[in-house]
Design a protein around this motif. Structure first.
Motif, PDB file in Angstrom:
ATOM      1  N   THR A 135       9.549   1.216   3.669  1.00  9.20           N
ATOM      2  CA  THR A 135       9.003  -0.116   3.376  1.00  9.20           C
ATOM      3  C   THR A 135       8.243  -0.620   4.591  1.00  9.20           C
ATOM      4  O   THR A 135       8.821  -0.804   5.658  1.00  9.20           O
ATOM      5  CB  THR A 135      10.122  -1.110   3.019  1.00  9.20           C
ATOM      6  OG1 THR A 135      10.821  -0.638   1.872  1.00  9.20           O
ATOM      7  CG2 THR A 135       9.564  -2.492   2.742  1.00  9.20           C
ATOM      8  N   ASP A 136       6.936  -0.820   4.428  1.00 11.97           N
ATOM      9  CA  ASP A 136       6.164  -1.309   5.559  1.00 11.97           C
ATOM     10  C   ASP A 136       6.161  -2.835   5.583  1.00 11.97           C
ATOM     11  O   ASP A 136       6.684  -3.489   4.676  1.00 11.97           O
ATOM     12  CB  ASP A 136       4.751  -0.719   5.582  1.00 11.97           C
ATOM     13  CG  ASP A 136       3.846  -1.231   4.472  1.00 11.97           C
ATOM     14  OD1 ASP A 136       4.259  -2.118   3.699  1.00 11.97           O
ATOM     15  OD2 ASP A 136       2.717  -0.743   4.378  1.00 11.97           O
ATOM     16  N   LEU A 137       5.593  -3.385   6.643  1.00 11.14           N
ATOM     17  CA  LEU A 137       5.612  -4.829   6.831  1.00 11.14           C
ATOM     18  C   LEU A 137       4.921  -5.560   5.678  1.00 11.14           C
ATOM     19  O   LEU A 137       5.409  -6.596   5.218  1.00 11.14           O
ATOM     20  CB  LEU A 137       4.959  -5.194   8.169  1.00 11.14           C
ATOM     21  CG  LEU A 137       5.014  -6.656   8.568  1.00 11.14           C
ATOM     22  CD1 LEU A 137       6.448  -7.155   8.683  1.00 11.14           C
ATOM     23  CD2 LEU A 137       4.272  -6.869   9.881  1.00 11.14           C
ATOM     24  N   ALA A 138       3.827  -5.029   5.182  1.00  8.84           N
ATOM     25  CA  ALA A 138       3.122  -5.674   4.062  1.00  8.84           C
ATOM     26  C   ALA A 138       3.997  -5.714   2.809  1.00  8.84           C
ATOM     27  O   ALA A 138       4.049  -6.731   2.108  1.00  8.84           O
ATOM     28  CB  ALA A 138       1.808  -4.955   3.777  1.00  8.84           C
ATOM     29  N   ASP A 139       4.708  -4.617   2.551  1.00  8.74           N
ATOM     30  CA  ASP A 139       5.605  -4.579   1.385  1.00  8.74           C
ATOM     31  C   ASP A 139       6.749  -5.577   1.553  1.00  8.74           C
ATOM     32  O   ASP A 139       7.113  -6.280   0.607  1.00  8.74           O
ATOM     33  CB  ASP A 139       6.202  -3.183   1.190  1.00  8.74           C
ATOM     34  CG  ASP A 139       5.172  -2.150   0.787  1.00  8.74           C
ATOM     35  OD1 ASP A 139       4.116  -2.530   0.243  1.00  8.74           O
ATOM     36  OD2 ASP A 139       5.421  -0.950   1.025  1.00  8.74           O
ATOM     37  N   ALA A 140       7.329  -5.635   2.750  1.00  3.02           N
ATOM     38  CA  ALA A 140       8.425  -6.573   3.008  1.00  3.02           C
ATOM     39  C   ALA A 140       7.940  -8.007   2.842  1.00  3.02           C
ATOM     40  O   ALA A 140       8.636  -8.854   2.272  1.00  3.02           O
ATOM     41  CB  ALA A 140       8.979  -6.352   4.416  1.00  3.02           C
ATOM     42  N   ARG A 141       6.738  -8.281   3.314  1.00  3.21           N
ATOM     43  CA  ARG A 141       6.152  -9.626   3.188  1.00  3.21           C
ATOM     44  C   ARG A 141       5.978 -10.003   1.723  1.00  3.21           C
ATOM     45  O   ARG A 141       6.241 -11.136   1.335  1.00  3.21           O
ATOM     46  CB  ARG A 141       4.817  -9.664   3.926  1.00  3.21           C
ATOM     47  CG  ARG A 141       4.217 -11.034   4.086  1.00  3.21           C
ATOM     48  CD  ARG A 141       2.872 -10.980   4.787  1.00  3.21           C
ATOM     49  NE  ARG A 141       2.930 -10.580   6.166  1.00  3.21           N
ATOM     50  CZ  ARG A 141       3.061 -11.415   7.196  1.00  3.21           C
ATOM     51  NH1 ARG A 141       3.169 -12.701   6.974  1.00  3.21           N
ATOM     52  NH2 ARG A 141       3.071 -10.958   8.426  1.00  3.21           N
ATOM     53  N   GLU A 142       5.557  -9.054   0.898  1.00  2.00           N
ATOM     54  CA  GLU A 142       5.397  -9.319  -0.536  1.00  2.00           C
ATOM     55  C   GLU A 142       6.743  -9.590  -1.202  1.00  2.00           C
ATOM     56  O   GLU A 142       6.845 -10.436  -2.087  1.00  2.00           O
ATOM     57  CB  GLU A 142       4.722  -8.142  -1.227  1.00  2.00           C
ATOM     58  CG  GLU A 142       3.237  -8.067  -0.998  1.00  2.00           C
ATOM     59  CD  GLU A 142       2.599  -6.915  -1.746  1.00  2.00           C
ATOM     60  OE1 GLU A 142       3.224  -6.360  -2.676  1.00  2.00           O
ATOM     61  OE2 GLU A 142       1.455  -6.569  -1.399  1.00  2.00           O
ATOM     62  N   ARG A 143       7.772  -8.858  -0.795  1.00  2.00           N
ATOM     63  CA  ARG A 143       9.095  -8.999  -1.409  1.00  2.00           C
ATOM     64  C   ARG A 143       9.804 -10.285  -0.983  1.00  2.00           C
ATOM     65  O   ARG A 143      10.595 -10.831  -1.752  1.00  2.00           O
ATOM     66  CB  ARG A 143       9.966  -7.802  -1.062  1.00  2.00           C
ATOM     67  CG  ARG A 143       9.465  -6.530  -1.697  1.00  2.00           C
ATOM     68  CD  ARG A 143      10.284  -5.349  -1.285  1.00  2.00           C
ATOM     69  NE  ARG A 143       9.641  -4.137  -1.799  1.00  2.00           N
ATOM     70  CZ  ARG A 143      10.170  -2.956  -1.746  1.00  2.00           C
ATOM     71  NH1 ARG A 143      11.358  -2.775  -1.202  1.00  2.00           N
ATOM     72  NH2 ARG A 143       9.532  -1.926  -2.234  1.00  2.00           N
TER      73      ARG A 143
ATOM     74  N   LEU B   1       7.439 -16.513   8.829  1.00  2.00           N
ATOM     75  CA  LEU B   1       7.540 -16.628  10.285  1.00  2.00           C
ATOM     76  C   LEU B   1       8.142 -15.363  10.904  1.00  2.00           C
ATOM     77  O   LEU B   1       7.718 -14.932  11.981  1.00  2.00           O
ATOM     78  CB  LEU B   1       8.369 -17.848  10.679  1.00  2.00           C
ATOM     79  CG  LEU B   1       7.765 -19.206  10.332  1.00  2.00           C
ATOM     80  CD1 LEU B   1       8.739 -20.329  10.693  1.00  2.00           C
ATOM     81  CD2 LEU B   1       6.434 -19.399  11.036  1.00  2.00           C
ATOM     82  N   LEU B   2       9.111 -14.765  10.239  1.00  2.00           N
ATOM     83  CA  LEU B   2       9.718 -13.527  10.721  1.00  2.00           C
ATOM     84  C   LEU B   2       8.699 -12.394  10.704  1.00  2.00           C
ATOM     85  O   LEU B   2       8.543 -11.666  11.689  1.00  2.00           O
ATOM     86  CB  LEU B   2      10.930 -13.159   9.866  1.00  2.00           C
ATOM     87  CG  LEU B   2      11.642 -11.862  10.222  1.00  2.00           C
ATOM     88  CD1 LEU B   2      12.255 -11.926  11.621  1.00  2.00           C
ATOM     89  CD2 LEU B   2      12.716 -11.553   9.185  1.00  2.00           C
ATOM     90  N   TRP B   3       7.981 -12.252   9.615  1.00  2.00           N
ATOM     91  CA  TRP B   3       6.989 -11.175   9.515  1.00  2.00           C
ATOM     92  C   TRP B   3       5.900 -11.343  10.567  1.00  2.00           C
ATOM     93  O   TRP B   3       5.467 -10.358  11.178  1.00  2.00           O
ATOM     94  CB  TRP B   3       6.382 -11.117   8.116  1.00  2.00           C
ATOM     95  CG  TRP B   3       7.366 -11.058   6.994  1.00  2.00           C
ATOM     96  CD1 TRP B   3       7.296 -11.745   5.814  1.00  2.00           C
ATOM     97  CD2 TRP B   3       8.574 -10.267   6.905  1.00  2.00           C
ATOM     98  NE1 TRP B   3       8.375 -11.439   5.018  1.00  2.00           N
ATOM     99  CE2 TRP B   3       9.185 -10.539   5.656  1.00  2.00           C
ATOM    100  CE3 TRP B   3       9.213  -9.370   7.761  1.00  2.00           C
ATOM    101  CZ2 TRP B   3      10.374  -9.937   5.255  1.00  2.00           C
ATOM    102  CZ3 TRP B   3      10.405  -8.781   7.367  1.00  2.00           C
ATOM    103  CH2 TRP B   3      10.970  -9.057   6.132  1.00  2.00           C
ATOM    104  N   ASP B   4       5.472 -12.580  10.785  1.00  2.00           N
ATOM    105  CA  ASP B   4       4.441 -12.835  11.795  1.00  2.00           C
ATOM    106  C   ASP B   4       4.943 -12.484  13.189  1.00  2.00           C
ATOM    107  O   ASP B   4       4.211 -11.911  14.004  1.00  2.00           O
ATOM    108  CB  ASP B   4       3.996 -14.294  11.762  1.00  2.00           C
ATOM    109  CG  ASP B   4       3.212 -14.652  10.508  1.00  2.00           C
ATOM    110  OD1 ASP B   4       2.791 -13.735   9.761  1.00  2.00           O
ATOM    111  OD2 ASP B   4       3.032 -15.862  10.259  1.00  2.00           O
ATOM    112  N   LYS B   5       6.198 -12.810  13.475  1.00  2.00           N
ATOM    113  CA  LYS B   5       6.758 -12.505  14.798  1.00  2.00           C
ATOM    114  C   LYS B   5       6.902 -10.999  14.991  1.00  2.00           C
ATOM    115  O   LYS B   5       6.631 -10.479  16.078  1.00  2.00           O
ATOM    116  CB  LYS B   5       8.098 -13.200  14.994  1.00  2.00           C
ATOM    117  CG  LYS B   5       8.603 -13.048  16.414  1.00  2.00           C
ATOM    118  CD  LYS B   5       9.802 -13.904  16.692  1.00  2.00           C
ATOM    119  CE  LYS B   5      10.221 -13.732  18.158  1.00  2.00           C
ATOM    120  NZ  LYS B   5      11.460 -14.456  18.441  1.00  2.00           N
TER     121      LYS B   5
END
Length: 91
Positions: free
Chosen positions: A49-57, A63-67
């Protein structure tokens, strides 16, 4: 924690992630632990699971994804580290 794994924390959320060394999927998010007063259950993401997928889910954790993205670039971009070091010396 395994090789290349990192913890990022903000507002009571703690994420375990690592660099994949794959240019199409640079950041793999593995798990998020919530330490806030009314925590949501821990979230374990499927392998890959990449960051983009986690952000979508979990868009509410923006704020966590941006950090994580900032910490990734700070860790893996030598120019960013040099620029920050120079800025600190000037102050």
């Amino acid at each position: 924690m395994g090789d290349g794994e990192h913890w990022t924390e903000i507002d009571g959320l703690q994420a375990l992630w690592r660099s994949t060394h794959d240019t199409s999927r640079e950041i793999e998010v593995m798990t998020v632990h919530d330490t806030r007063e009314n925590p949501v259950p821990d979230v374990t993401f499927p392998p890959g699971t990449d960051l983009a997928d986690a952000r979508e889910r979990q868009p509410e954790w923006e704020l966590l994804w941006d950090k994580i993205r900032r910490e990734f670039w700070h860790e893996y971009n030598p120019a960013a580290r040099r620029t920050r070091a120079i800025d600190r010396r000037r102050h």
